[in-house]
Write a protein that holds these residues in place. Structure first.
Motif, PDB file in Angstrom:
ATOM      1  N   LYS A  27       0.826  -1.214   0.000  1.00  0.00           N
ATOM      2  CA  LYS A  27       0.000   0.000   0.000  1.00  0.00           C
ATOM      3  C   LYS A  27       0.855   1.258   0.000  1.00  0.00           C
ATOM      4  O   LYS A  27       0.509   2.273  -0.612  1.00  0.00           O
ATOM      5  N   LYS A  28       2.001   1.202   0.698  1.00  0.00           N
ATOM      6  CA  LYS A  28       2.875   2.368   0.809  1.00  0.00           C
ATOM      7  C   LYS A  28       3.865   2.484  -0.359  1.00  0.00           C
ATOM      8  O   LYS A  28       4.743   3.351  -0.343  1.00  0.00           O
ATOM      9  N   ASN A  29       3.726   1.578  -1.343  1.00  0.00           N
ATOM     10  CA  ASN A  29       4.633   1.577  -2.498  1.00  0.00           C
ATOM     11  C   ASN A  29       6.101   1.522  -2.057  1.00  0.00           C
ATOM     12  O   ASN A  29       6.946   2.320  -2.499  1.00  0.00           O
ATOM     13  N   SER A  30       6.384   0.584  -1.165  1.00  0.00           N
ATOM     14  CA  SER A  30       7.732   0.463  -0.594  1.00  0.00           C
ATOM     15  C   SER A  30       8.695  -0.318  -1.471  1.00  0.00           C
ATOM     16  O   SER A  30       9.839  -0.541  -1.073  1.00  0.00           O
ATOM     17  N   PHE A  31       8.228  -0.772  -2.659  1.00  0.00           N
ATOM     18  CA  PHE A  31       9.091  -1.571  -3.536  1.00  0.00           C
ATOM     19  C   PHE A  31       9.473  -0.748  -4.772  1.00  0.00           C
ATOM     20  O   PHE A  31       8.723  -0.689  -5.751  1.00  0.00           O
ATOM     21  N   PRO A  32      10.632  -0.110  -4.749  1.00  0.00           N
ATOM     22  CA  PRO A  32      11.058   0.655  -5.927  1.00  0.00           C
ATOM     23  C   PRO A  32      11.461  -0.252  -7.093  1.00  0.00           C
ATOM     24  O   PRO A  32      11.530   0.201  -8.235  1.00  0.00           O
ATOM     25  N   LEU A  33      11.733  -1.519  -6.787  1.00  0.00           N
ATOM     26  CA  LEU A  33      12.145  -2.458  -7.840  1.00  0.00           C
ATOM     27  C   LEU A  33      11.376  -3.758  -7.669  1.00  0.00           C
ATOM     28  O   LEU A  33      11.418  -4.385  -6.604  1.00  0.00           O
ATOM     29  N   LEU A  34      10.658  -4.152  -8.720  1.00  0.00           N
ATOM     30  CA  LEU A  34       9.922  -5.416  -8.738  1.00  0.00           C
ATOM     31  C   LEU A  34      10.262  -6.134 -10.035  1.00  0.00           C
ATOM     32  O   LEU A  34      10.058  -5.579 -11.130  1.00  0.00           O
ATOM     33  N   CYS A  35      10.790  -7.353  -9.930  1.00  0.00           N
ATOM     34  CA  CYS A  35      11.218  -8.087 -11.124  1.00  0.00           C
ATOM     35  C   CYS A  35      10.749  -9.534 -11.063  1.00  0.00           C
ATOM     36  O   CYS A  35      10.494 -10.079  -9.985  1.00  0.00           O
ATOM     37  N   ARG A  36      10.683 -10.127 -12.245  1.00  0.00           N
ATOM     38  CA  ARG A  36      10.397 -11.558 -12.368  1.00  0.00           C
ATOM     39  C   ARG A  36      11.207 -12.093 -13.541  1.00  0.00           C
ATOM     40  O   ARG A  36      11.532 -11.354 -14.477  1.00  0.00           O
ATOM     41  N   THR A  37      11.534 -13.383 -13.472  1.00  0.00           N
ATOM     42  CA  THR A  37      12.232 -13.992 -14.602  1.00  0.00           C
ATOM     43  C   THR A  37      11.220 -14.370 -15.677  1.00  0.00           C
ATOM     44  O   THR A  37      10.010 -14.459 -15.411  1.00  0.00           O
ATOM     45  N   GLU A  38      11.693 -14.593 -16.871  1.00  0.00           N
ATOM     46  CA  GLU A  38      10.803 -14.866 -17.998  1.00  0.00           C
ATOM     47  C   GLU A  38       9.975 -16.123 -17.785  1.00  0.00           C
ATOM     48  O   GLU A  38       8.827 -16.204 -18.217  1.00  0.00           O
ATOM     49  N   ASP A  39      10.558 -17.126 -17.093  1.00  0.00           N
ATOM     50  CA  ASP A  39       9.816 -18.372 -16.869  1.00  0.00           C
ATOM     51  C   ASP A  39       8.958 -18.317 -15.606  1.00  0.00           C
ATOM     52  O   ASP A  39       8.339 -19.313 -15.202  1.00  0.00           O
ATOM     53  N   ASP A  40       8.921 -17.152 -14.947  1.00  0.00           N
ATOM     54  CA  ASP A  40       8.080 -16.941 -13.752  1.00  0.00           C
ATOM     55  C   ASP A  40       8.433 -17.864 -12.597  1.00  0.00           C
ATOM     56  O   ASP A  40       7.586 -18.145 -11.739  1.00  0.00           O
ATOM     57  N   THR A  41       9.665 -18.344 -12.544  1.00  0.00           N
ATOM     58  CA  THR A  41      10.061 -19.188 -11.410  1.00  0.00           C
ATOM     59  C   THR A  41      10.748 -18.387 -10.312  1.00  0.00           C
ATOM     60  O   THR A  41      11.058 -18.933  -9.254  1.00  0.00           O
ATOM     61  N   LEU A  42      10.989 -17.092 -10.565  1.00  0.00           N
ATOM     62  CA  LEU A  42      11.677 -16.276  -9.566  1.00  0.00           C
ATOM     63  C   LEU A  42      11.078 -14.874  -9.522  1.00  0.00           C
ATOM     64  O   LEU A  42      10.927 -14.215 -10.562  1.00  0.00           O
ATOM     65  N   LEU A  43      10.731 -14.430  -8.312  1.00  0.00           N
ATOM     66  CA  LEU A  43      10.346 -13.049  -8.061  1.00  0.00           C
ATOM     67  C   LEU A  43      11.452 -12.429  -7.224  1.00  0.00           C
ATOM     68  O   LEU A  43      11.922 -13.040  -6.259  1.00  0.00           O
ATOM     69  N   PHE A  44      11.874 -11.228  -7.579  1.00  0.00           N
ATOM     70  CA  PHE A  44      12.884 -10.564  -6.758  1.00  0.00           C
ATOM     71  C   PHE A  44      12.698  -9.052  -6.849  1.00  0.00           C
ATOM     72  O   PHE A  44      12.050  -8.539  -7.774  1.00  0.00           O
TER      73      PHE A  44
END
Length: 480
Positions: A27-44
């Motif tokens: 809600k507070k938009n505390s994530f300046p960076l949100l990523c995922r790999t192409e195969d969707d096996t990793l969120l970081f």
């Protein structure tokens, strides 16, 4: 990668505060960076922290049934609020940029794969030349001797209570009993100690005598049976001190205080492969006798129709360090289901499972397993309740034709017109029968209901408390 829903993330959280904190980060938009790999096996991604440097967090789903959590924060909670927030952000549809897997995580994956290969090789070797578990018979005999000494002490306590009579119980006697019950902790019989503590807590000198008698008398009978069976069983084990003589057919070992290890259950063939389970009800309650919180779920095994129970025990002193369970609305597909010794609602547990959204077919299958005859269900419940060492509140899924009101009481009717009285169980402290008028008319006809049985010793009447309704389109939980 599994489908990440808010309910799934809720199920991973340690407690309600962790859920709130994780959601607040999104809600507070505390994530300046949100990523995922192409195969969707990793969120970081990165999450703002109290310092200048953001916390780097990732959730690795290369093994969907057992995701790997990583975060650079110092929190002892796992998964921490940053990891929960990362998954909530994904579940809520926040924008995740597609990116290559970070080098450090790729290295960790490679090392994990090598460890997994070594484990498989070791497992393969052990299958070819299985090693029999070695028992330290000398240490086991010493433990059994101590347990028998504790049971002898417990029998003296019980005899003293009976000889003095419940009518003579006062505050001083209750306090003395409490001090004596503490001494049972020296004899490796925590289950028996917990049963005595429950008796002691039920003896309140300020309450009406009749209420105390109603609670204490059945407990005295149960304790007598437990001590008698425990002494006979342990004397036999003393003559043949071997782990293979553990009673895996009943709940006696657990009643004494044995905590079954998964390896012990596997050795005794108490496992099932590829079982799918759907949770029908959930509740959390405090067990002051054993000084712990209990998170209890009732699940139906879709293949067999058995109603099992999952229980997470959180001792008062360590409760904040143990993840609190919650309601689960997904189907759990387990690789290996461990089934503890038990009766109608044997406790189960699993180490690895994947989760999926339930379909109308799952609800139809669950409903098809509901017992059609009230006479058979009531007979099963009575037989279990009569056993002094059994759970006094068995849970069953029963099919009903109608829910009606007779003489001011709610009653289930089966296809033969047999009745099953519905009533709330006082000890549950969770009234659900009063919710039935709020249900839709169609849900109260031709359905299936999960009920918990209770024998009221005051009027010698068996009744059942409704926990949930199961229809072809879903589950309506009355208690969670």
């Amino acid at each position: 990668m599994i489908t990440i829903t808010e309910a799934y993330v809720d199920s991973l959280a340690l407690n309600a505060n962790a859920i709130k904190n994780g959601r607040d980060l999104v809600k507070k938009n505390s994530f300046p960076l949100l990523c995922r790999t192409e195969d969707d096996t990793l969120l970081f991604g990165e999450c703002k922290g109290s310092g200048n440097e953001p916390y780097r967090c990732s959730v690795d789903f290369v093994k969907p049934e057992g995701p790997t959590f990583r975060c650079s924060c110092p929190s002892r909670q796992f998964p921490c609020k940053h990891l929960l927030g990362l998954m909530y952000a994904y579940a809520l549809g926040k924008n995740f940029a597609t990116a290559a897997i970070p080098e450090d995580i790729a290295d960790k994956r490679e090392k994990a794969e090598k460890r997994e290969e070594k484990k498989k090789e070791a497992a393969s070797d052990s299958e070819e030349t299985p090693r029999k578990r070695q028992t330290n018979k000398s240490a086991l005999v010493k433990k059994i001797v101590a347990q028998l000494e504790g049971i002898a002490f417990a029998e003296k306590l019980l005899q003293g209570i009976v000889q003095a009579g419940l009518g003579g119980i006062d505050k001083k006697a209750i306090q003395t009993l409490g001090e004596q019950v503490k001494q049972l902790g020296n004899y490796y019989i925590p289950g028996i100690q917990g049963s005595f503590r429950e008796l002691q807590l039920g003896m309140n000198a300020d309450q009406p005598r009749e209420a105390m008698y109603e609670r204490a008398i059945p407990r005295l009978g149960q304790l007598y049976a437990l001590l008698k069976k425990s002494r006979e069983y342990l004397e036999r084990r003393k003559e043949n001190p071997d782990e293979t003589t553990l009673d895996a057919e009943s709940t006696l070992e657990e009643s004494i205080g044995h905590a079954w290890q998964l390896s012990e259950l596997r050795e005794r063939g108490l496992t099932r492969r590829d079982a799918e389970l759907l949770q029908l009800a959930f509740r959390s309650y405090a067990d002051p006798g054993r000084e712990q919180f209990v998170d209890e779920g009732f699940w139906i095994e879709l293949r067999s129709g058995r109603v099992h129970a999952t229980r997470t025990y959180r001792p008062y002193r360590a409760a904040k360090h143990i993840r609190e369970d919650d309601s689960v609305y997904l189907v759990a597909a387990t690789k290996e289901l461990f089934v503890y010794p038990g009766e109608l609602n044997a406790r189960v547990r699993w180490e690895e499972a994947s989760f999926r959204e339930p379909s109308s077919e799952d609800f139809t299958v669950a409903r098809s397993h509901a017992g059609k005859s009230f006479a058979d269900a009531i007979k099963q419940a009575k037989n279990q309740i009569k056993n002094p060492l059994s759970d006094k509140n068995p849970v069953m899924l029963v099919a009903y034709r109608d829910v009606v009101v007779i003489d001011g009481r709610y009653v289930l009717l089966d296809e033969q017109g047999k009745q099953m009285p519905l009533a709330d169980i006082p000890s549950m402290n969770d009234a659900t029968t009063q919710l039935l008028p709020l249900m839709r008319t169609e849900d109260l006809r031709g359905g299936a209901m999960l009920v918990m049985f209770h024998h009221d010793t005051g009027n010698n009447r068996l009744s059942a408390q409704p926990l949930s309704l199961v229809s072809t389109h879903g589950i309506t939980r009355l208690s969670f």
